[in-house]
Design an enzyme around this catalytic site. Structure first.
Site, PDB file in Angstrom:
ATOM      1  N   ASN A   8       0.888  -1.162   0.000  1.00 25.22           N
ATOM      2  CA  ASN A   8       0.000   0.000   0.000  1.00 25.22           C
ATOM      3  C   ASN A   8       0.923   1.207   0.000  1.00 25.22           C
ATOM      4  OD1 ASN A   8      -1.573   2.228   0.654  1.00 25.22           O
ATOM      5  ND2 ASN A   8      -2.781   1.154   2.180  1.00 25.22           N
ATOM      6  N   ASN A  10       0.467   4.199   0.502  1.00 26.62           N
ATOM      7  CA  ASN A  10       0.216   5.180   1.567  1.00 26.62           C
ATOM      8  C   ASN A  10       0.847   4.772   2.896  1.00 26.62           C
ATOM      9  OD1 ASN A  10      -1.289   6.901  -0.087  1.00 26.62           O
ATOM     10  ND2 ASN A  10      -3.138   5.693   0.251  1.00 26.62           N
ATOM     11  N   CYS A  11       1.426   3.592   2.947  1.00 32.24           N
ATOM     12  CA  CYS A  11       1.981   3.049   4.189  1.00 32.24           C
ATOM     13  C   CYS A  11       3.500   3.239   4.214  1.00 32.24           C
ATOM     14  CB  CYS A  11       1.625   1.568   4.307  1.00 32.24           C
ATOM     15  SG  CYS A  11       2.374   0.746   5.709  1.00 32.24           S
ATOM     16  N   SER A  12       3.991   3.961   5.207  1.00 26.35           N
ATOM     17  CA  SER A  12       5.438   4.220   5.299  1.00 26.35           C
ATOM     18  C   SER A  12       6.228   2.933   5.532  1.00 26.35           C
ATOM     19  CB  SER A  12       5.734   5.222   6.415  1.00 26.35           C
ATOM     20  OG  SER A  12       5.328   4.708   7.671  1.00 26.35           O
ATOM     21  N   ARG A  15       6.530   1.205   2.161  1.00 29.03           N
ATOM     22  CA  ARG A  15       7.527   1.883   1.307  1.00 29.03           C
ATOM     23  C   ARG A  15       8.945   1.590   1.791  1.00 29.03           C
ATOM     24  NH1 ARG A  15       3.883   6.088   2.077  1.00 29.03           N
ATOM     25  NH2 ARG A  15       5.412   7.224   3.325  1.00 29.03           N
TER      26      ARG A  15
END
Length: 116
Positions: A8, A10-12, A15
């Site tokens: 995802n 949007n997930c740090s 990433r």
């Protein structure tokens, strides 16, 4: 061996795992579970690889969960359907390496998982 990452953007943490794999030359494939949601069957297969119950991958602190699902009981089949339709409720990242998988946190565990 190619590693698959249920991701995802949007997930740090998600990433960070991609960055770690890239920096360490680990070949990987990104599965964007938000823009290309998993089917209930795909989720069931991943749970078998995780060797976990369905509820272990549900984000129980997520606003969507708290507002819509926390006060009710659901069967595993219902959860598979709910997660397929609401992929933001799935813990991430999930790392898959052949027949096994793991939740991608903390990153130290991912390093060990990748190296073995």
């Amino acid at each position: 061996m190619l590693v698959k990452v249920l991701h995802n953007n949007n997930c740090s943490k998600s990433r960070a795992i991609l960055e770690y794999l890239d920096e360490n030359g680990v070949p990987f494939e990104i599965i964007d579970m938000i823009n290309d949601p998993l089917s209930p069957l795909e989720l069931k297969t991943i749970l078998k690889k995780l060797n976990q119950s369905i509820f272990s991958i549900v984000r129980t602190h997520d606003k969507l969960y708290l507002e819509n699902y926390s006060s009710k009981q659901y069967t595993d089949e219902e959860w598979l359907d709910i997660l397929s339709k609401n992929p933001s409720l799935i813990q991430r990242p999930i790392i898959i390496k052949g027949p096994v998988a793991m939740l991608g946190r903390p990153i130290e565990n991912v390093k060990y998982f990748i190296d073995k």
